[in-house]
Design a protein around this motif. Structure first.
Motif, PDB file in Angstrom:
ATOM      1  N   PHE A   9       0.827  -1.212   0.000  1.00  0.00           N
ATOM      2  CA  PHE A   9       0.000   0.000   0.000  1.00  0.00           C
ATOM      3  C   PHE A   9       0.861   1.262   0.000  1.00  0.00           C
ATOM      4  CE2 PHE A   9      -3.439  -2.693   2.041  1.00  0.00           C
ATOM      5  CZ  PHE A   9      -4.225  -2.709   0.908  1.00  0.00           C
ATOM      6  N   SER A  10       1.952   1.239   0.777  1.00  0.00           N
ATOM      7  CA  SER A  10       2.818   2.407   0.843  1.00  0.00           C
ATOM      8  C   SER A  10       3.477   2.685  -0.498  1.00  0.00           C
ATOM      9  CB  SER A  10       3.885   2.209   1.925  1.00  0.00           C
ATOM     10  OG  SER A  10       4.640   3.383   2.125  1.00  0.00           O
ATOM     11  N   ALA A  11       3.852   1.619  -1.207  1.00  0.00           N
ATOM     12  CA  ALA A  11       4.523   1.774  -2.496  1.00  0.00           C
ATOM     13  C   ALA A  11       3.555   2.195  -3.599  1.00  0.00           C
ATOM     14  CB  ALA A  11       5.233   0.481  -2.882  1.00  0.00           C
ATOM     15  N   ILE A  12       2.361   1.648  -3.571  1.00  0.00           N
ATOM     16  CA  ILE A  12       1.418   1.935  -4.664  1.00  0.00           C
ATOM     17  C   ILE A  12       0.766   3.308  -4.493  1.00  0.00           C
ATOM     18  CG2 ILE A  12      -0.766   1.008  -3.747  1.00  0.00           C
ATOM     19  CD1 ILE A  12      -1.019  -0.448  -6.486  1.00  0.00           C
ATOM     20  N   ASP A  13       0.666   3.774  -3.228  1.00  0.00           N
ATOM     21  CA  ASP A  13       0.187   5.116  -2.900  1.00  0.00           C
ATOM     22  C   ASP A  13      -1.106   5.457  -3.642  1.00  0.00           C
ATOM     23  OD1 ASP A  13       0.046   7.570  -1.706  1.00  0.00           O
ATOM     24  OD2 ASP A  13       1.705   8.455  -2.804  1.00  0.00           O
ATOM     25  N   ASN A  14      -1.088   6.516  -4.454  1.00  0.00           N
ATOM     26  CA  ASN A  14      -2.317   6.968  -5.103  1.00  0.00           C
ATOM     27  C   ASN A  14      -2.543   6.333  -6.474  1.00  0.00           C
ATOM     28  OD1 ASN A  14      -0.350   8.238  -6.539  1.00  0.00           O
ATOM     29  ND2 ASN A  14      -1.137  10.318  -6.279  1.00  0.00           N
ATOM     30  N   ASN A  15      -1.843   5.235  -6.745  1.00  0.00           N
ATOM     31  CA  ASN A  15      -2.001   4.545  -8.032  1.00  0.00           C
ATOM     32  C   ASN A  15      -2.943   3.347  -7.958  1.00  0.00           C
ATOM     33  OD1 ASN A  15      -0.076   5.994  -9.867  1.00  0.00           O
ATOM     34  ND2 ASN A  15       1.354   5.419  -8.242  1.00  0.00           N
ATOM     35  N   GLN A  16      -3.578   3.150  -6.815  1.00  0.00           N
ATOM     36  CA  GLN A  16      -4.517   2.038  -6.691  1.00  0.00           C
ATOM     37  C   GLN A  16      -5.643   2.195  -7.705  1.00  0.00           C
ATOM     38  OE1 GLN A  16      -6.227   1.592  -2.811  1.00  0.00           O
ATOM     39  NE2 GLN A  16      -6.947  -0.468  -3.183  1.00  0.00           N
ATOM     40  N   SER A  17      -6.009   1.100  -8.343  1.00  0.00           N
ATOM     41  CA  SER A  17      -7.055   1.036  -9.378  1.00  0.00           C
ATOM     42  C   SER A  17      -6.594   1.593 -10.721  1.00  0.00           C
ATOM     43  CB  SER A  17      -8.344   1.760  -8.951  1.00  0.00           C
ATOM     44  OG  SER A  17      -8.864   1.204  -7.752  1.00  0.00           O
ATOM     45  N   LYS A  18      -5.319   1.985 -10.821  1.00  0.00           N
ATOM     46  CA  LYS A  18      -4.794   2.494 -12.080  1.00  0.00           C
ATOM     47  C   LYS A  18      -4.270   1.352 -12.952  1.00  0.00           C
ATOM     48  CE  LYS A  18      -5.321   6.869 -10.904  1.00  0.00           C
ATOM     49  NZ  LYS A  18      -5.804   6.710  -9.539  1.00  0.00           N
ATOM     50  N   VAL A  19      -4.206   1.596 -14.262  1.00  0.00           N
ATOM     51  CA  VAL A  19      -3.674   0.604 -15.196  1.00  0.00           C
ATOM     52  C   VAL A  19      -2.168   0.447 -14.968  1.00  0.00           C
ATOM     53  CG1 VAL A  19      -3.284   0.070 -17.630  1.00  0.00           C
ATOM     54  CG2 VAL A  19      -5.446   1.093 -16.906  1.00  0.00           C
ATOM     55  N   ILE A  22       6.883   1.522   8.609  1.00  0.00           N
ATOM     56  CA  ILE A  22       6.332   1.576   7.258  1.00  0.00           C
ATOM     57  C   ILE A  22       5.137   2.530   7.276  1.00  0.00           C
ATOM     58  CG2 ILE A  22       5.265   0.270   5.388  1.00  0.00           C
ATOM     59  CD1 ILE A  22       6.703  -2.219   6.467  1.00  0.00           C
ATOM     60  N   PRO A  23       5.201   3.619   6.548  1.00  0.00           N
ATOM     61  CA  PRO A  23       4.145   4.640   6.645  1.00  0.00           C
ATOM     62  C   PRO A  23       2.951   4.336   5.745  1.00  0.00           C
ATOM     63  CG  PRO A  23       5.829   5.385   5.147  1.00  0.00           C
ATOM     64  CD  PRO A  23       6.294   4.032   5.645  1.00  0.00           C
ATOM     65  N   PRO A  24       1.768   4.738   6.158  1.00  0.00           N
ATOM     66  CA  PRO A  24       0.621   4.653   5.242  1.00  0.00           C
ATOM     67  C   PRO A  24       0.796   5.678   4.133  1.00  0.00           C
ATOM     68  CG  PRO A  24       0.002   5.832   7.228  1.00  0.00           C
ATOM     69  CD  PRO A  24       1.386   5.320   7.459  1.00  0.00           C
ATOM     70  N   PRO A  25       0.299   5.391   2.945  1.00  0.00           N
ATOM     71  CA  PRO A  25       0.427   6.373   1.856  1.00  0.00           C
ATOM     72  C   PRO A  25      -0.351   7.645   2.192  1.00  0.00           C
ATOM     73  CG  PRO A  25      -1.070   4.610   1.241  1.00  0.00           C
ATOM     74  CD  PRO A  25      -0.430   4.180   2.514  1.00  0.00           C
ATOM     75  N   ASP A  26       0.092   8.749   1.623  1.00  0.00           N
ATOM     76  CA  ASP A  26      -0.554  10.039   1.884  1.00  0.00           C
ATOM     77  C   ASP A  26      -2.015  10.043   1.454  1.00  0.00           C
ATOM     78  OD1 ASP A  26       1.786  11.042   2.911  1.00  0.00           O
ATOM     79  OD2 ASP A  26       2.428  11.939   1.010  1.00  0.00           O
ATOM     80  N   SER A  27      -2.339   9.223   0.445  1.00  0.00           N
ATOM     81  CA  SER A  27      -3.708   9.208  -0.081  1.00  0.00           C
ATOM     82  C   SER A  27      -4.656   8.339   0.749  1.00  0.00           C
ATOM     83  CB  SER A  27      -3.709   8.704  -1.527  1.00  0.00           C
ATOM     84  OG  SER A  27      -3.143   7.402  -1.598  1.00  0.00           O
ATOM     85  N   MET A  28      -4.110   7.639   1.756  1.00  0.00           N
ATOM     86  CA  MET A  28      -4.956   6.738   2.548  1.00  0.00           C
ATOM     87  C   MET A  28      -5.712   7.503   3.623  1.00  0.00           C
ATOM     88  SD  MET A  28      -4.002   3.106   4.361  1.00  0.00           S
ATOM     89  CE  MET A  28      -4.153   2.246   2.780  1.00  0.00           C
ATOM     90  N   VAL A  29      -7.005   7.185   3.747  1.00  0.00           N
ATOM     91  CA  VAL A  29      -7.855   7.785   4.770  1.00  0.00           C
ATOM     92  C   VAL A  29      -8.668   6.681   5.433  1.00  0.00           C
ATOM     93  CG1 VAL A  29      -8.034  10.015   3.606  1.00  0.00           C
ATOM     94  CG2 VAL A  29      -9.734   8.222   3.140  1.00  0.00           C
ATOM     95  N   LEU A  30      -9.328   7.040   6.512  1.00  0.00           N
ATOM     96  CA  LEU A  30     -10.213   6.107   7.207  1.00  0.00           C
ATOM     97  C   LEU A  30     -11.645   6.439   6.810  1.00  0.00           C
ATOM     98  CD1 LEU A  30     -10.100   3.827   9.415  1.00  0.00           C
ATOM     99  CD2 LEU A  30     -10.662   5.618  11.072  1.00  0.00           C
ATOM    100  N   PHE A  31     -12.348   5.453   6.282  1.00  0.00           N
ATOM    101  CA  PHE A  31     -13.757   5.631   5.931  1.00  0.00           C
ATOM    102  C   PHE A  31     -14.616   5.174   7.109  1.00  0.00           C
ATOM    103  CE2 PHE A  31     -11.728   5.577   1.841  1.00  0.00           C
ATOM    104  CZ  PHE A  31     -12.484   6.449   1.067  1.00  0.00           C
ATOM    105  N   LYS A  32     -15.580   5.992   7.460  1.00  0.00           N
ATOM    106  CA  LYS A  32     -16.485   5.709   8.576  1.00  0.00           C
ATOM    107  C   LYS A  32     -17.892   5.540   8.032  1.00  0.00           C
ATOM    108  CE  LYS A  32     -18.091   7.722  12.969  1.00  0.00           C
ATOM    109  NZ  LYS A  32     -17.957   8.874  13.896  1.00  0.00           N
ATOM    110  N   ILE A  33     -18.455   4.357   8.231  1.00  0.00           N
ATOM    111  CA  ILE A  33     -19.804   4.058   7.740  1.00  0.00           C
ATOM    112  C   ILE A  33     -20.780   4.095   8.902  1.00  0.00           C
ATOM    113  CG2 ILE A  33     -21.226   2.472   6.410  1.00  0.00           C
ATOM    114  CD1 ILE A  33     -18.714   3.550   4.949  1.00  0.00           C
TER     115      ILE A  33
END
Length: 220
Positions: free
Chosen positions: A126-136, A160-171
């Motif tokens: 997750f840290s390496a892929i950062d904001n590229n999740q779901s990208k081709v 190991i840091p969480p990527p900057d684009s990661m957030v916590l979703f609250k349902i």
């Protein structure tokens, strides 16, 4: 509904936690925290779903981590209505939840859950892929990703840091459905709906033993 109320399950989170504990104790599931998350594209109205890792159940809400730039993050930003499905059919049970998603951006909170719920390998990913999740994935991206992943994997696990684009979703749920196939009474579906002003409660088919929730048994 009367039996659920008598057993202390007047509100759905109590029953959910009980069933989740039953799933863990049964030893029949790799994890009782995996669920299917369904979102809808605001433009096409097409639904999509994917398995997710539950981060926590607290303050009457379900929490999970993901990136804002992922497909689900993009869809939730446009349409906050989501559905969660917990598959415990090996115990002849499932739980379906409907609710609205909000974001928790506090980096301390995000990092705390990131370190808690993910093993080192997933943290690196997750840290390496950062904001590229779901990208081709093309060859250039693949090479950069592998290089970055190898560098991150040399970090200590807690570093190991969480990527900057990661957030916590609250349902925050507005509806629960509990299904159980019981040898004693057959198929049972209990529906918990968030109580709204003007809702009818007749204590024959619709029950309310909690100021926030209505309970009904619905047909299979």
């Amino acid at each position: 509904p009367k039996e659920a109320i008598a057993r202390g399950f007047a509100q759905p989170f109590s029953l959910f936690r009980r069933w989740q504990k039953d799933a863990v104790r049964s030893g029949r599931f790799a994890s009782a925290d995996i669920f299917l998350l369904a979102t809808v594209c605001a433009k096409t109205l097409r639904p999509s779903q994917r398995p997710m890792q539950l981060a926590d159940v607290c303050d009457n809400a379900f929490l999970f981590l993901s990136t804002l730039t992922s497909r689900k993050g993009d869809q939730i930003s446009q349409n906050k209505n989501v559905s969660l499905y917990f598959d415990w059919l090996k115990l002849d049970r499932y739980v379906m939840v409907e609710g609205e998603a909000t974001l928790v951006r506090d980096r301390h909170v995000v990092n705390s859950y990131f370190q808690k719920i993910f093993p080192s390998e997933l943290k690196c990913y997750f840290s390496a892929i950062d904001n590229n999740q779901s990208k081709v994935i093309d060859s250039e991206f693949k090479e950069k990703f592998q290089d970055l992943r190898q560098k991150i994997c040399h970090y200590k696990d807690s570093m190991i840091p969480p990527p900057d684009s990661m957030v916590l979703f609250k349902i925050e749920p507005s509806y629960f459905e509990f299904y159980e196939n019981s040898n004693e009474v057959g198929n049972v579906r209990l529906a918990y709906s968030r109580l709204v002003e003007g809702a009818k409660v007749d204590n024959r088919f619709t029950f309310c033993a909690n100021p926030d929730w209505l309970i009904e048994q619905i047909a299979q």
